[in-house]
Design an enzyme around this catalytic site. Structure first.
Site, PDB file in Angstrom:
ATOM      1  N   GLU A  51      -9.738  -5.092  13.808  1.00  0.00           N
ATOM      2  CA  GLU A  51      -9.090  -3.777  13.896  1.00  0.00           C
ATOM      3  C   GLU A  51     -10.096  -2.631  13.879  1.00  0.00           C
ATOM      4  OE1 GLU A  51      -8.071  -6.174  11.876  1.00  0.00           O
ATOM      5  OE2 GLU A  51      -5.923  -6.503  12.162  1.00  0.00           O
ATOM      6  N   PHE A  98       4.711  -7.982   0.630  1.00  0.00           N
ATOM      7  CA  PHE A  98       3.652  -8.678   1.355  1.00  0.00           C
ATOM      8  C   PHE A  98       3.049  -7.749   2.409  1.00  0.00           C
ATOM      9  CE2 PHE A  98       2.367 -11.423   4.990  1.00  0.00           C
ATOM     10  CZ  PHE A  98       1.235 -11.962   4.380  1.00  0.00           C
ATOM     11  N   GLN A  99       1.731  -7.637   2.385  1.00  0.00           N
ATOM     12  CA  GLN A  99       0.970  -6.768   3.292  1.00  0.00           C
ATOM     13  C   GLN A  99       1.424  -5.310   3.223  1.00  0.00           C
ATOM     14  OE1 GLN A  99       0.793  -8.789   7.171  1.00  0.00           O
ATOM     15  NE2 GLN A  99      -1.050  -9.832   6.437  1.00  0.00           N
ATOM     16  N   LYS A 147       8.694  -1.446   9.581  1.00  0.00           N
ATOM     17  CA  LYS A 147       9.142  -2.421  10.574  1.00  0.00           C
ATOM     18  C   LYS A 147      10.619  -2.258  10.940  1.00  0.00           C
ATOM     19  CE  LYS A 147       9.007  -7.267  11.789  1.00  0.00           C
ATOM     20  NZ  LYS A 147       8.541  -8.624  11.436  1.00  0.00           N
TER      21      LYS A 147
END
Ligand SMILES: Cc1ncc(C[n+]2csc(CCOP(=O)(O)OP(=O)(O)O)c2C)c(N)n1
Ligand SMILES: [Mg+2]
Lengths: 567, 156
Positions: A50, A112-113, A162
């Site tokens: 990235e 998570f993340q 998301k």
């Protein structure tokens, strides 16, 4: 029209005229990647890290003047991108970076993340957004592009949960932004400009001090004209190389820590600094109390916070360099008498004769400066030169005959090793017709070496010239001068097989130990059309000179290359 | 250069993150914050922040410019001619001489605002400097708790 948030992201990218996006997918951004898969209006380049994606977007932006776009996932995807954001921020490069985030319902739960992307990036972006509802998304994307490219440019992060990219909603991409709190000023104050012009007319030793802002505002033709009309000498910062052009007789040199003797003396003796998009960085000024002691200062900058930050300014002008210089020119033309500065120009010419930018060439071992000059002779104006950070970067800035702005791409403000190669990929995407050469070091190149794969896959024939001194050379130089030659952790004697490394990833490698071999390698690389490593064994202990020791006065330079030809 | 005290009002868009942007700016660039208050401006989409800071002339100038540079900042006012007020709440044990304290409160534009079985709370609202004096003056009654509001200011 009704569509998903992910589709809106793609539609905005298309509406902004973006042709290339650099990125790396992951869970939180997958909705957007699914839409990328379905479209063919823009290309997506999958880098292998990235950080490289953001540097590539950055290189694209620097080479073309357009906004670079990168896309990453949440958590580690985003944190990997931070160095890229910071690099762009320090050099005022317009980027829009889009990151995925965990769904709204998970934010704040250590999901998570999940990582606080807007929190982490706040100090290294011009602005950032966490999108909280689909309704806001089109407006935010529009604002992000506008903020990135307007005023003093910079990177903008848009962090999108998301569930928002998955949700359906009505899409109208605004054609205007409505930001009552953000109104960059382009036009300088006429009264101030008039006063500044008077000061130039009355000065005896005026000096154009050209910074990166001159490149960003595409002002180079007007600046050359300004210099020419008044026959005013000019110095460039590291970020402004190429603005004046290599052959311009009014160009005195690069100034600063590794600036030329004449340029640093010009700054020390001028009676009027005309600062064009420069920001009096410590690597330029040296010890502030000794800096330009005889000078009044005209400071032209689009960012008012740059004016008066480090030095007191006599003629502050907030505005875009190009717009202001145009105005200045119209007032200066009839008034200025170029003969008035004749003595000044002669003094500077004398300084240049006294201590020109030189090195001691050698037949036994290649001098790194020779390599730079040779590249200049072989490809010169044709090429775009990117660079990493270290001695090789300074030699490139000193010895390459840059003829135009945007030809020289390097991380000046943050000094990010690992920038050069991915930036070169971005530049090549922006200018496929140009030869793109990354001048790098044996330390720096390993910091994004995985991009060999990206380059090979996408047939981006970037040429990496590794000035291989088997050292973290710039740090080694400081150890030589200031740490009694205690070479703590800077010896890079243990090396990969560069040729094999390049070949393993689908590229080409050359190991070069003589000048003839270098010529052959560079020519083959240009013709070969593949990503290339040219590993050039150079003098291990060559130092970058002149050098102003950190914190010292600009006029106190270490000058001599004492090491004759001792390998 | 001499350090001066400055009261700065910042009118910002009333949106998420804006307080973090301002306080992060001060932390990141090493500026002092003596006090910071923030509340929405009635009938608008803006908030009013009042920041009390200290620094030399160059630092103050940078603070103003850097604040202005934040995208959600609408206006920055470096106060010169202002009305400045701060409020303080002070809790005393019920054993304390309430009449004396009340008299002091009145001198500092305050009153007793609450009383319970074990304690009572005094309030004063005045210039920050006078609030400091008030706190000094009531020290000898051994206050149990002191809460200052931070300064709010308005240009005259
Ligand atoms: C990411 C990063 N880490 C550390 C540094 C500090 N640093 C500056 S120059 C340098 C040495 C670079 O070595 P090399 O790439 O071989 O270049 P050379 O100076 O030898 O030409 C280092 C470690 C940096 N600028 N960036
Ligand atoms: Mg090296």
């Amino acid at each position: 029209m009704k569509m998903s948030g992910a589709q809106m992201v793609c539609e905005a990218i298309i509406a902004e005229g973006v042709k290339t996006v650099f990125g790396y997918p992951g869970g939180a951004i997958m909705n957007v990647y699914d839409e990328i898969y379905k479209q063919n209006a823009f290309r997506h380049i999958l880098t292998r890290h990235e950080q490289a994606a953001v540097h590539a977007a950055d290189g694209y932006a620097r080479a073309t003047g357009e906004v670079g776009v990168a896309m990453v996932t949440s958590g580690p995807g985003f944190t990997n991108a931070v160095t890229g954001l910071a690099t762009a921020y320090m050099d005022s490069i317009p980027l829009v970076v889009i990151s995925g985030q965990v769904p709204l319902s998970l934010i704040g739960t250590d999901g998570f993340q999940e990582i606080d992307a807007v929190g982490i990036s706040r100090p290294c972006t011009k602005h950032n957004y966490l999108v909280r509802s689909l309704e806001d998304l089109p407006r935010i994307l529009k604002e992000a592009f506008y903020i990135a490219r307007s005023g003093r440019p910079g990177p903008v992060l848009v962090d999108i949960p998301k569930d928002i990219t998955g949700e359906m909603g009505e899409f109208h991409y605004p054609n205007k932004v409505d930001l009552p709190t953000y109104k960059p000023r382009y036009k300088g104050n006429d009264r101030q400009i008039k006063k500044a012009v008077e000061a130039i007319v009355n000065a005896k030793k005026p000096l154009l001090y050209i910074g990166g802002g001159a490149v960003l505002s595409d002002a180079y033709e007007l600046i050359r004209e300004l210099a020419n009309v008044g026959q005013i000498p000019a110095v460039e910062t590291l970020m402004a190389r190429g603005v004046m052009g290599a052959e311009n007789p009014l160009f005195i040199g690069m100034l600063g820590m590794h600036g030329s003797y004449a340029a640093n003396m010009a700054m020390s003796e001028t009676d009027l600094i005309i600062s064009l998009g420069a920001r009096f960085d410590d690597r330029v000024t040296g010890k502030l109390s000794e800096f330009a002691r005889y000078a009044d200062i005209i400071h032209i900058d689009i960012d008012p916070a740059n004016i008066g930050k480090l030095v007191d300014v006599d003629y502050p002008i907030v505005g875009d360099v190009k717009t202001v210089v145009e105005k200045m020119l119209s007032m200066l033309r009839e008034k200025v008498d170029p003969d008035r500065y004749q003595v000044w120009r002669e003094i500077l010419a004398r300084y240049d004769e006294l201590h020109p930018l030189l090195y001691n060439d050698c037949d036994d071992v290649i001098k790194p400066q020779w390599v730079i000059e040779r590249i200049g002779e072989l490809v010169g104006e044709e090429a775009i030169i990117t660079s990493d950070v270290g001695q090789h970067q300074m030699w490139a800035a000193q010895f390459y005959p840059f003829d135009r702005p945007r030809q020289w791409i390097n991380s000046g403000g943050l000094g990010t090793m690992g920038f050069g190669f991915p930036a070169a990929l971005g530049a090549k995407m922006g200018h496929p017709e140009k030869t793109v050469i990354n001048i790098t070091g044996d330390g720096s190149i390993l910091m994004n070496v995985q991009e060999l794969v990206t380059a090979a896959e996408n047939e981006l024939p970037v040429i990496n010239v590794i000035l291989n001194n088997h050292f973290l050379g710039m740090v080694r130089q400081w150890q030589t001068f200031f740490y009694d030659k205690r070479y703590s952790e800077t010896d890079l004697s243990y090396q990969p097989n560069w040729k094999m490394l390049a070949e393993a990833c689908g590229g080409v490698g050359y190991d070069v130990t003589t000048k003839e071999e270098f010529d052959t390698a560079l020519k083959s690389a240009i013709e070969g059309g593949k990503v290339t490593f040219i590993n050039v064994a150079v003098d291990r202990f060559e130092n970058v000179l002149p050098m102003v020791p950190a914190g010292g006065a600009l006029y106190n330079m270490l000058l001599e290359h004492k090491d004759q030809c001792d390998g | 250069m001499d350090k001066v005290r400055r009261v700065i009002s910042v009118i910002v868009a009333n949106e998420a993150q804006v307080l973090a942007r301002v306080s992060g700016l001060f932390a990141g660039r090493g500026y002092n914050i003596d006090s910071l208050t923030v509340a929405p401006i009635p009938g608008s989409n803006f908030s009013h922040m009042t920041i009390v800071t200290r620094g030399n002339r160059r630092v103050i100038e940078q603070i103003v410019k850097q604040l202005h540079k934040l995208i959600p900042t609408y206006k920055v006012i470096e106060h010169e001619e202002m009305v400045e007020k701060e409020m303080v709440l002070i809790k005393f044990s019920i054993e304390s001489p309430i009449a004396e304290i009340q008299a002091l409160c009145q001198a500092y534009n305050g009153s007793i605002v609450n009383a319970g079985p074990d304690m009572f709370i005094a309030m004063a609202a005045d210039e920050a400097g006078r609030i400091a004096h008030f706190i000094e003056a009531v020290e000898r009654y051994h206050p149990m708790e002191i809460v200052r509001s931070g300064v709010v200011a308005m240009e005259r």
